[in-house]
Design a protein around this motif. Structure first.
Motif, PDB file in Angstrom:
ATOM      1  N   VAL A 166       0.942  -1.321   0.059  1.00  0.00           N
ATOM      2  CA  VAL A 166       0.313   0.022  -0.006  1.00  0.00           C
ATOM      3  C   VAL A 166       0.684   1.395  -0.262  1.00  0.00           C
ATOM      4  CG1 VAL A 166      -1.345   1.242   1.381  1.00  0.00           C
ATOM      5  CG2 VAL A 166      -1.865  -1.357   0.964  1.00  0.00           C
ATOM      6  N   GLY A 167       0.153   1.922  -0.819  1.00  0.00           N
ATOM      7  CA  GLY A 167       1.490   3.311  -1.043  1.00  0.00           C
ATOM      8  C   GLY A 167       2.878   2.890  -1.966  1.00  0.00           C
ATOM      9  N   ALA A 168       3.216   2.326  -2.317  1.00  0.00           N
ATOM     10  CA  ALA A 168       5.007   1.784  -3.207  1.00  0.00           C
ATOM     11  C   ALA A 168       4.569   1.029  -4.148  1.00  0.00           C
ATOM     12  CB  ALA A 168       5.294   1.199  -1.643  1.00  0.00           C
ATOM     13  N   ASP A 169       5.614   1.849  -5.064  1.00  0.00           N
ATOM     14  CA  ASP A 169       6.759   1.628  -6.348  1.00  0.00           C
ATOM     15  C   ASP A 169       6.356  -0.659  -5.511  1.00  0.00           C
ATOM     16  OD1 ASP A 169       6.013   3.234  -7.567  1.00  0.00           O
ATOM     17  OD2 ASP A 169       7.662   3.616  -7.150  1.00  0.00           O
ATOM     18  N   PRO A 170       6.582  -1.138  -6.744  1.00  0.00           N
ATOM     19  CA  PRO A 170       6.146  -2.230  -6.353  1.00  0.00           C
ATOM     20  C   PRO A 170       8.057  -3.015  -6.078  1.00  0.00           C
ATOM     21  CG  PRO A 170       5.603  -2.198  -9.066  1.00  0.00           C
ATOM     22  CD  PRO A 170       5.637  -0.833  -7.920  1.00  0.00           C
ATOM     23  N   ASP A 171       7.379  -3.899  -4.946  1.00  0.00           N
ATOM     24  CA  ASP A 171       8.962  -4.586  -4.084  1.00  0.00           C
ATOM     25  C   ASP A 171       8.645  -6.157  -4.784  1.00  0.00           C
ATOM     26  OD1 ASP A 171       6.860  -5.819  -3.061  1.00  0.00           O
ATOM     27  OD2 ASP A 171       7.536  -5.642  -0.993  1.00  0.00           O
ATOM     28  N   LEU A 172       7.896  -6.677  -5.631  1.00  0.00           N
ATOM     29  CA  LEU A 172       8.039  -7.699  -6.121  1.00  0.00           C
ATOM     30  C   LEU A 172       8.150  -8.130  -7.483  1.00  0.00           C
ATOM     31  CD1 LEU A 172       5.821 -10.149  -3.644  1.00  0.00           C
ATOM     32  CD2 LEU A 172       8.329  -9.498  -3.650  1.00  0.00           C
ATOM     33  N   LEU A 173       8.649  -9.101  -8.464  1.00  0.00           N
ATOM     34  CA  LEU A 173       8.814  -8.863  -9.950  1.00  0.00           C
ATOM     35  C   LEU A 173       7.955 -10.949  -9.430  1.00  0.00           C
ATOM     36  CD1 LEU A 173      11.298  -9.359 -12.253  1.00  0.00           C
ATOM     37  CD2 LEU A 173      10.485 -10.700 -11.689  1.00  0.00           C
ATOM     38  N   VAL A 174       6.694 -10.975 -10.319  1.00  0.00           N
ATOM     39  CA  VAL A 174       6.296 -12.398 -10.465  1.00  0.00           C
ATOM     40  C   VAL A 174       6.715 -12.791 -12.141  1.00  0.00           C
ATOM     41  CG1 VAL A 174       4.058 -13.172 -10.400  1.00  0.00           C
ATOM     42  CG2 VAL A 174       5.145 -11.590  -8.450  1.00  0.00           C
ATOM     43  N   VAL A 175       6.756 -14.082 -12.534  1.00  0.00           N
ATOM     44  CA  VAL A 175       6.687 -15.257 -13.422  1.00  0.00           C
ATOM     45  C   VAL A 175       6.215 -16.293 -13.168  1.00  0.00           C
ATOM     46  CG1 VAL A 175       7.919 -15.729 -15.503  1.00  0.00           C
ATOM     47  CG2 VAL A 175       9.091 -13.859 -14.085  1.00  0.00           C
ATOM     48  N   ASP A 176       5.119 -15.537 -13.936  1.00  0.00           N
ATOM     49  CA  ASP A 176       3.984 -16.577 -13.624  1.00  0.00           C
ATOM     50  C   ASP A 176       3.828 -18.121 -15.033  1.00  0.00           C
ATOM     51  OD1 ASP A 176       1.466 -17.965 -12.928  1.00  0.00           O
ATOM     52  OD2 ASP A 176       0.221 -17.433 -14.868  1.00  0.00           O
ATOM     53  N   LEU A 177       4.017 -18.741 -15.122  1.00  0.00           N
ATOM     54  CA  LEU A 177       4.583 -20.079 -15.579  1.00  0.00           C
ATOM     55  C   LEU A 177       3.712 -20.805 -16.180  1.00  0.00           C
ATOM     56  CD1 LEU A 177       8.266 -20.994 -15.028  1.00  0.00           C
ATOM     57  CD2 LEU A 177       7.461 -19.614 -16.392  1.00  0.00           C
ATOM     58  N   ASP A 178       2.419 -20.854 -17.360  1.00  0.00           N
ATOM     59  CA  ASP A 178       1.624 -21.739 -17.171  1.00  0.00           C
ATOM     60  C   ASP A 178       1.762 -22.338 -18.402  1.00  0.00           C
ATOM     61  OD1 ASP A 178      -1.067 -22.247 -18.544  1.00  0.00           O
ATOM     62  OD2 ASP A 178      -1.515 -19.897 -19.131  1.00  0.00           O
ATOM     63  N   PRO A 179       1.946 -23.439 -18.125  1.00  0.00           N
ATOM     64  CA  PRO A 179       1.553 -25.159 -19.295  1.00  0.00           C
ATOM     65  C   PRO A 179       0.893 -25.011 -20.338  1.00  0.00           C
ATOM     66  CG  PRO A 179       1.931 -25.833 -17.286  1.00  0.00           C
ATOM     67  CD  PRO A 179       1.590 -24.525 -16.995  1.00  0.00           C
ATOM     68  N   GLY A 180       0.961 -25.433 -21.319  1.00  0.00           N
ATOM     69  CA  GLY A 180       0.049 -25.433 -22.764  1.00  0.00           C
ATOM     70  C   GLY A 180       0.425 -27.139 -22.834  1.00  0.00           C
ATOM     71  N   ALA A 181      -0.651 -27.592 -22.761  1.00  0.00           N
ATOM     72  CA  ALA A 181      -0.528 -28.914 -22.499  1.00  0.00           C
ATOM     73  C   ALA A 181      -0.245 -30.297 -24.299  1.00  0.00           C
ATOM     74  CB  ALA A 181      -1.930 -30.001 -22.382  1.00  0.00           C
ATOM     75  N   PRO A 182       0.489 -30.466 -23.921  1.00  0.00           N
ATOM     76  CA  PRO A 182       1.039 -31.765 -23.001  1.00  0.00           C
ATOM     77  C   PRO A 182       1.996 -31.307 -22.350  1.00  0.00           C
ATOM     78  CG  PRO A 182       1.770 -31.837 -25.075  1.00  0.00           C
ATOM     79  CD  PRO A 182       1.243 -30.936 -26.106  1.00  0.00           C
ATOM     80  N   GLU A 234       7.640  -0.412 -15.625  1.00  0.00           N
ATOM     81  CA  GLU A 234       9.239  -0.540 -15.564  1.00  0.00           C
ATOM     82  C   GLU A 234       9.438  -2.112 -15.942  1.00  0.00           C
ATOM     83  OE1 GLU A 234      12.248   3.242 -15.075  1.00  0.00           O
ATOM     84  OE2 GLU A 234       9.718   3.067 -13.467  1.00  0.00           O
ATOM     85  N   ILE A 235       8.861  -2.304 -14.723  1.00  0.00           N
ATOM     86  CA  ILE A 235       9.268  -4.071 -13.916  1.00  0.00           C
ATOM     87  C   ILE A 235       8.457  -5.006 -15.077  1.00  0.00           C
ATOM     88  CG2 ILE A 235       8.549  -6.173 -12.156  1.00  0.00           C
ATOM     89  CD1 ILE A 235      10.493  -3.577 -11.615  1.00  0.00           C
ATOM     90  N   SER A 236       7.457  -4.886 -15.684  1.00  0.00           N
ATOM     91  CA  SER A 236       7.094  -5.450 -16.567  1.00  0.00           C
ATOM     92  C   SER A 236       7.580  -5.748 -17.520  1.00  0.00           C
ATOM     93  CB  SER A 236       5.502  -4.883 -16.676  1.00  0.00           C
ATOM     94  OG  SER A 236       4.593  -6.021 -17.624  1.00  0.00           O
ATOM     95  N   GLY A 237       8.215  -4.221 -18.241  1.00  0.00           N
ATOM     96  CA  GLY A 237       8.603  -4.438 -19.253  1.00  0.00           C
ATOM     97  C   GLY A 237      10.048  -5.251 -19.484  1.00  0.00           C
ATOM     98  N   GLY A 257      14.890  -5.976  -2.650  1.00  0.00           N
ATOM     99  CA  GLY A 257      16.039  -6.916  -4.219  1.00  0.00           C
ATOM    100  C   GLY A 257      16.855  -5.495  -4.458  1.00  0.00           C
ATOM    101  N   PRO A 258      17.409  -5.559  -6.083  1.00  0.00           N
ATOM    102  CA  PRO A 258      17.995  -4.533  -6.770  1.00  0.00           C
ATOM    103  C   PRO A 258      16.340  -3.902  -7.459  1.00  0.00           C
ATOM    104  CG  PRO A 258      18.466  -6.496  -7.140  1.00  0.00           C
ATOM    105  CD  PRO A 258      17.725  -6.981  -6.197  1.00  0.00           C
ATOM    106  N   PRO A 259      17.082  -3.367  -8.317  1.00  0.00           N
ATOM    107  CA  PRO A 259      16.067  -1.950  -9.475  1.00  0.00           C
ATOM    108  C   PRO A 259      16.438  -3.311 -10.480  1.00  0.00           C
ATOM    109  CG  PRO A 259      17.644  -0.935  -9.124  1.00  0.00           C
ATOM    110  CD  PRO A 259      18.444  -1.320  -7.553  1.00  0.00           C
ATOM    111  N   VAL A 260      15.634  -3.404 -10.959  1.00  0.00           N
ATOM    112  CA  VAL A 260      15.250  -4.308 -12.755  1.00  0.00           C
ATOM    113  C   VAL A 260      17.013  -3.042 -13.562  1.00  0.00           C
ATOM    114  CG1 VAL A 260      13.883  -5.695 -12.399  1.00  0.00           C
ATOM    115  CG2 VAL A 260      13.517  -3.319 -13.791  1.00  0.00           C
ATOM    116  N   PRO A 261      17.505  -4.102 -14.482  1.00  0.00           N
ATOM    117  CA  PRO A 261      17.962  -2.908 -15.537  1.00  0.00           C
ATOM    118  C   PRO A 261      16.983  -1.788 -16.871  1.00  0.00           C
ATOM    119  CG  PRO A 261      18.253  -4.758 -16.395  1.00  0.00           C
ATOM    120  CD  PRO A 261      17.512  -5.089 -14.467  1.00  0.00           C
ATOM    121  N   PRO A 262      17.594  -0.888 -16.578  1.00  0.00           N
ATOM    122  CA  PRO A 262      16.592  -0.115 -17.755  1.00  0.00           C
ATOM    123  C   PRO A 262      16.465  -0.917 -18.771  1.00  0.00           C
ATOM    124  CG  PRO A 262      18.755   1.025 -17.847  1.00  0.00           C
ATOM    125  CD  PRO A 262      18.765  -0.517 -16.596  1.00  0.00           C
ATOM    126  N   PRO A 263      15.691  -0.040 -20.532  1.00  0.00           N
ATOM    127  CA  PRO A 263      15.534  -0.802 -21.594  1.00  0.00           C
ATOM    128  C   PRO A 263      17.263  -0.426 -22.139  1.00  0.00           C
ATOM    129  CG  PRO A 263      13.817   0.167 -21.188  1.00  0.00           C
ATOM    130  CD  PRO A 263      14.614   0.403 -19.983  1.00  0.00           C
TER     131      PRO A 263
END
Length: 311
Positions: free
Chosen positions: A135-151, A199-202, A305-311
């Motif tokens: 609440v009130g802050a920029d993201p402090d977590l980066l999340v990667v969702d891994l979604d497998p497509g069958a099979p 920025e995180i998403s990018g 953790g650290p900031p993510v690197p810029p583009p």
């Protein structure tokens, strides 16, 4: 489960939880028919897991998915605090741009303590989802969702997870794996809370596209479902400020009471190498056993953790 303090009308029980008085109801109601897992057992699970779960919920607006008639019945998403919310439950009024109901702000629940967690479990809020920001802050977590497509399945997710871990390490970012409690898994990394969700998403999108170029037959960074069969979709968009991710240790709705379970990297590596059954979707009882063995495998997420690197 908290000790009861006497039966009330309609099977209601008054309990004291960490100095708060709560009324629990329908504890014998089966919420997971395939496993005979009751609401009382849901409350007991969340009570026992609270020591490791609450730090990951702290200061985060929690979106709940409620199953009042069990996992086979109708469910609903709930972001706003219901009218019956006790006055001791922390709420935060936050903007909700793009709300489907046209509301500019919502009073969110923040589950900072055990009484709030028990209260939510009593409402059959089986699933707890949080954003990547406090609440009130920029993201402090980066999340990667891994979604497998069958099979493709959890083994292929583990292969992709190792590739992502090693690529993030090149940028000085450490990530930690957990199951989704369903078919896939997620990687979480602590970041510096000094950059926007865009920025995180990018950054995650750039990494996903890079890995897709390296392994086009097994990885996709594109959302189109027609491209997913046999591949693992690296969902970089999970870092959008309006999205939430299932919290670690949260139950999931399904045939059995599985939970989003933190993993060790040796477990992920063994599964990626083809060892069967090491990484799978773990039940509530197994999660509690793993906590006894490992403690909180995601404790490092609680330190910036650290900031993510810029583009």
């Amino acid at each position: 489960m908290p000790a009861d303090r006497g039966l009330g009308a309609a099977g209601r029980i008054r309990v004291e939880v960490a100095g708060r008085s709560l009324e629990l109801s329908n504890l014998d109601k089966v919420l997971y028919p395939g496993a005979g897992f009751t609401k009382g057992e849901v409350i007991d699970y969340y009570t026992r897991v609270s020591v490791v779960l609450l730090p990951h919920l702290a200061d985060r607006a929690v979106t709940r998915i409620r199953y009042p008639n069990g996992v086979d019945g109708q469910f609903f998403f709930e972001k706003n605090a219901p009218a019956s919310t006790p006055d001791w439950v922390r709420t935060e009024r936050l903007p909700t741009p793009g709300s489907s109901r046209g509301r500019e702000e919502i009073d969110f629940v923040v589950a900072d303590d055990l009484p709030t967690l028990v209260w939510l479990a009593n409402l059959a809020a089986l699933e707890l989802h949080t954003p990547q920001w406090r609440v009130g802050a920029d993201p402090d977590l980066l999340v990667v969702d891994l979604d497998p497509g069958a099979p493709a399945g959890i083994e292929e997710c583990c292969v992709a997870a190792v590739l992502i871990r090693d690529r993030f390490a090149d940028d000085g970012i450490a990530c930690y794996p957990k199951t989704s409690g369903r078919k896939g898994m997620q990687l979480c990394a602590p970041v510096a809370a000094v950059q926007s969700a865009d920025e995180i998403s990018g950054y995650v999108k750039r990494v996903a596209e890079e890995l897709e170029r390296r392994s086009p037959k097994t990885i996709t960074s594109k959302m189109a479902k027609r491209l997913r069969p046999g591949r693992v979709f690296i969902d970089w968009s999970q870092n959008n400020a309006a999205k939430t991710t299932v919290a670690p240790y949260s139950l999931r709705a399904g045939p059995v009471p599985a939970a989003s379970t933190p993993l060790t990297w040796p477990e992920v590596e063994a599964t990626a190498a083809g060892e069967p059954g090491v990484v799978r979707q773990f039940t509530a009882a197994e999660v509690l056993d793993r906590i006894e063995r490992y403690g909180d495998l995601l404790v490092d997420l609680l330190t910036p953790g650290p900031p993510v690197p810029p583009p």
